[in-house]
Design a protein around this motif. Sequence first.
Motif, mmCIF file in Angstrom:
data_model
loop_
_atom_site.group_PDB
_atom_site.id
_atom_site.type_symbol
_atom_site.label_atom_id
_atom_site.label_comp_id
_atom_site.label_asym_id
_atom_site.label_seq_id
_atom_site.Cartn_x
_atom_site.Cartn_y
_atom_site.Cartn_z
ATOM 1 N N GLU A 145 3.676 15.116 -19.286
ATOM 2 C CA GLU A 145 2.597 15.919 -19.881
ATOM 3 C C GLU A 145 2.571 17.343 -19.343
ATOM 4 O OE1 GLU A 145 -2.068 15.251 -20.745
ATOM 5 O OE2 GLU A 145 -1.544 15.553 -18.647
ATOM 6 N N HIS A 146 2.492 17.486 -18.025
ATOM 7 C CA HIS A 146 2.441 18.809 -17.397
ATOM 8 C C HIS A 146 3.780 19.120 -16.727
ATOM 9 C CE1 HIS A 146 -1.951 19.787 -17.538
ATOM 10 N NE2 HIS A 146 -2.017 18.482 -17.729
ATOM 11 N N CYS A 147 4.100 20.417 -16.646
ATOM 12 C CA CYS A 147 5.278 20.892 -15.919
ATOM 13 C C CYS A 147 4.824 21.962 -14.944
ATOM 14 C CB CYS A 147 6.298 21.531 -16.854
ATOM 15 S SG CYS A 147 6.790 20.566 -18.280
ATOM 16 N N VAL A 148 5.468 22.038 -13.795
ATOM 17 C CA VAL A 148 5.197 23.110 -12.850
ATOM 18 C C VAL A 148 6.492 23.476 -12.130
ATOM 19 C CG1 VAL A 148 4.513 21.538 -10.967
ATOM 20 C CG2 VAL A 148 3.681 23.894 -10.978
ATOM 21 N N PHE A 149 6.750 24.782 -12.025
ATOM 22 C CA PHE A 149 7.892 25.271 -11.264
ATOM 23 C C PHE A 149 7.524 25.324 -9.776
ATOM 24 C CE2 PHE A 149 8.998 27.082 -15.405
ATOM 25 C CZ PHE A 149 10.385 26.919 -15.447
ATOM 26 N N SER A 150 8.514 25.067 -8.926
ATOM 27 C CA SER A 150 8.316 25.290 -7.496
ATOM 28 C C SER A 150 8.159 26.792 -7.263
ATOM 29 C CB SER A 150 9.501 24.741 -6.696
ATOM 30 O OG SER A 150 10.705 25.391 -7.077
ATOM 31 N N PRO A 151 7.535 27.197 -6.160
ATOM 32 C CA PRO A 151 7.317 28.630 -5.923
ATOM 33 C C PRO A 151 8.578 29.477 -5.956
ATOM 34 C CG PRO A 151 5.966 27.331 -4.432
ATOM 35 C CD PRO A 151 6.867 26.353 -5.133
ATOM 36 N N ASP A 152 9.729 28.912 -5.576
ATOM 37 C CA ASP A 152 10.985 29.672 -5.607
ATOM 38 C C ASP A 152 11.697 29.572 -6.952
ATOM 39 O OD1 ASP A 152 11.995 27.085 -5.580
ATOM 40 O OD2 ASP A 152 12.894 27.240 -3.588
ATOM 41 N N GLY A 153 11.155 28.797 -7.883
ATOM 42 C CA GLY A 153 11.731 28.678 -9.225
ATOM 43 C C GLY A 153 12.945 27.787 -9.326
ATOM 44 N N LYS A 154 13.366 27.156 -8.230
ATOM 45 C CA LYS A 154 14.581 26.333 -8.263
ATOM 46 C C LYS A 154 14.343 24.951 -8.871
ATOM 47 C CE LYS A 154 16.738 28.531 -4.245
ATOM 48 N NZ LYS A 154 17.266 28.320 -2.862
ATOM 49 N N TRP A 155 13.104 24.490 -8.790
ATOM 50 C CA TRP A 155 12.791 23.133 -9.231
ATOM 51 C C TRP A 155 11.684 23.150 -10.280
ATOM 52 C CZ3 TRP A 155 16.297 19.917 -7.336
ATOM 53 C CH2 TRP A 155 16.889 20.218 -6.103
ATOM 54 N N LEU A 156 11.730 22.158 -11.142
ATOM 55 C CA LEU A 156 10.657 21.929 -12.094
ATOM 56 C C LEU A 156 10.209 20.483 -11.931
ATOM 57 C CD1 LEU A 156 9.128 23.156 -14.652
ATOM 58 C CD2 LEU A 156 10.738 21.786 -15.989
ATOM 59 N N LEU A 157 8.909 20.279 -11.833
ATOM 60 C CA LEU A 157 8.381 18.921 -11.708
ATOM 61 C C LEU A 157 7.547 18.589 -12.932
ATOM 62 C CD1 LEU A 157 8.179 20.226 -8.503
ATOM 63 C CD2 LEU A 157 8.126 17.742 -8.214
ATOM 64 N N THR A 158 7.636 17.347 -13.388
ATOM 65 C CA THR A 158 6.888 16.898 -14.555
ATOM 66 C C THR A 158 5.988 15.739 -14.158
ATOM 67 O OG1 THR A 158 8.463 15.191 -15.280
ATOM 68 C CG2 THR A 158 8.897 17.456 -15.977
ATOM 69 N N SER A 159 4.774 15.716 -14.688
ATOM 70 C CA SER A 159 3.885 14.575 -14.447
ATOM 71 C C SER A 159 4.051 13.591 -15.601
ATOM 72 C CB SER A 159 2.434 15.036 -14.322
ATOM 73 O OG SER A 159 2.013 15.754 -15.464
ATOM 74 N N ASN A 160 4.609 12.427 -15.283
ATOM 75 C CA ASN A 160 4.937 11.423 -16.295
ATOM 76 C C ASN A 160 3.828 10.377 -16.360
ATOM 77 O OD1 ASN A 160 7.494 12.752 -16.551
ATOM 78 N ND2 ASN A 160 8.244 11.583 -14.806
ATOM 79 N N GLU A 161 2.986 10.510 -17.381
ATOM 80 C CA GLU A 161 1.786 9.678 -17.462
ATOM 81 C C GLU A 161 2.099 8.180 -17.562
ATOM 82 O OE1 GLU A 161 -1.811 11.652 -19.604
ATOM 83 O OE2 GLU A 161 -0.049 11.990 -20.845
ATOM 84 N N ALA A 162 3.047 7.830 -18.421
ATOM 85 C CA ALA A 162 3.267 6.416 -18.728
ATOM 86 C C ALA A 162 4.029 5.667 -17.648
ATOM 87 C CB ALA A 162 3.996 6.273 -20.066
ATOM 88 N N SER A 163 4.751 6.379 -16.782
ATOM 89 C CA SER A 163 5.532 5.700 -15.744
ATOM 90 C C SER A 163 5.023 5.992 -14.334
ATOM 91 C CB SER A 163 7.012 6.083 -15.847
ATOM 92 O OG SER A 163 7.191 7.486 -15.862
ATOM 93 N N SER A 164 3.931 6.764 -14.217
ATOM 94 C CA SER A 164 3.304 7.061 -12.920
ATOM 95 C C SER A 164 4.307 7.596 -11.897
ATOM 96 C CB SER A 164 2.584 5.822 -12.374
ATOM 97 O OG SER A 164 1.475 5.515 -13.191
ATOM 98 N N ASP A 165 5.020 8.646 -12.315
ATOM 99 C CA ASP A 165 5.973 9.298 -11.415
ATOM 100 C C ASP A 165 6.181 10.744 -11.839
ATOM 101 O OD1 ASP A 165 7.636 8.948 -13.679
ATOM 102 O OD2 ASP A 165 8.525 7.124 -12.854
#
Length: 323
Positions: free
Chosen positions: A149-169
């Motif tokens: 659902e949501h995405c966020v870049f790490s402060p240095d821009g090297k990583w992107l994290l996603t919040s996966n609602e249906a799999s809780s990860d």
Amino acid sequence: MRLPRRWCAMLASAAVALGGASALAAPLAYVPNQRSGSISVIDTGKDEVVRTLNAQGRFGKRLQQVALDPSGKTLFVIDAAHNQLVALDIASDTVRSSVPIEEDAEGVTVSPDGRSLAVCVEGSQHILLVDAATLKVRADVPTRGRNPEHCVFSPDGKWLLTSNEASSDLDLIDVAAARSVALIKTSGHPRGMAFVPGTQRLYVAQETANAVDVIDLAARSKVASIATGLRTAGLTASPDGTYVYASNGGAGTISVIDVAKGASIAEIKVGERPWNPALTPDGRKLYVANGRSNSVSVIDTATRTRLKDIAVGEMPWGVIIAK
């Protein structure tokens, strides 16, 4: 040389007239109204809606997240009714460009350098990495988890994290390689996310766990879980890294998390179904969209009191504020 006071006043007036005193003006808050197909623009100095954007009637009535380019001139809007990502020129309220995206896209975020966008396509388990200047899709990244659902870049821009609602990860995506390299388990139904400034600590709202998880990016693991209110959905962190504010959709409250203590220290009543909040750049005022109240609550962070409710459109999805 010190200028006479009346000269200073004259120069300040001239700067305002020429539009050169934007640094003195209060920042604007943008609120996508999901069912109205519009974006309310709030002057955070007056705490009033001063404009309503709708791409001159071209938006569909299912707006999701919006993001702001670093110049403050363009809004990137998920128009889920038309399955498109739109670059909206704020001054003219016109579509600068758009790109088709698949059904059920929800989140969009801008990289720290302002050059890239990430679009969470929740319904089909993947992320689009998009050039912010041209809106050309440069990579399509499948997620390992379900329903990002949501995405966020790490402060240095090297990583992107996603919040996966249906799999809780969370998927951890290597941006340069455009691929997911790890999954990080969370407590239950992750939604909004925020990095604490100056750290590698990511705070993640956990809707079914009624909590906020703390993720250590370097360790790629959850290191704590902080109890909050019912159905925690949205997050924002104070500019000085002292507090994290979590909106509790079921409780109609905001939890104030003390980062040093690792605990919620206060709960502030707002409207019904508060979603995604945002802070003014100085951290003095918090704005939260109340999805079922069709309003935005304004909170004084020093006194932790609700100052005002501002009427907006139907089902406001969240708030973003120009830095």
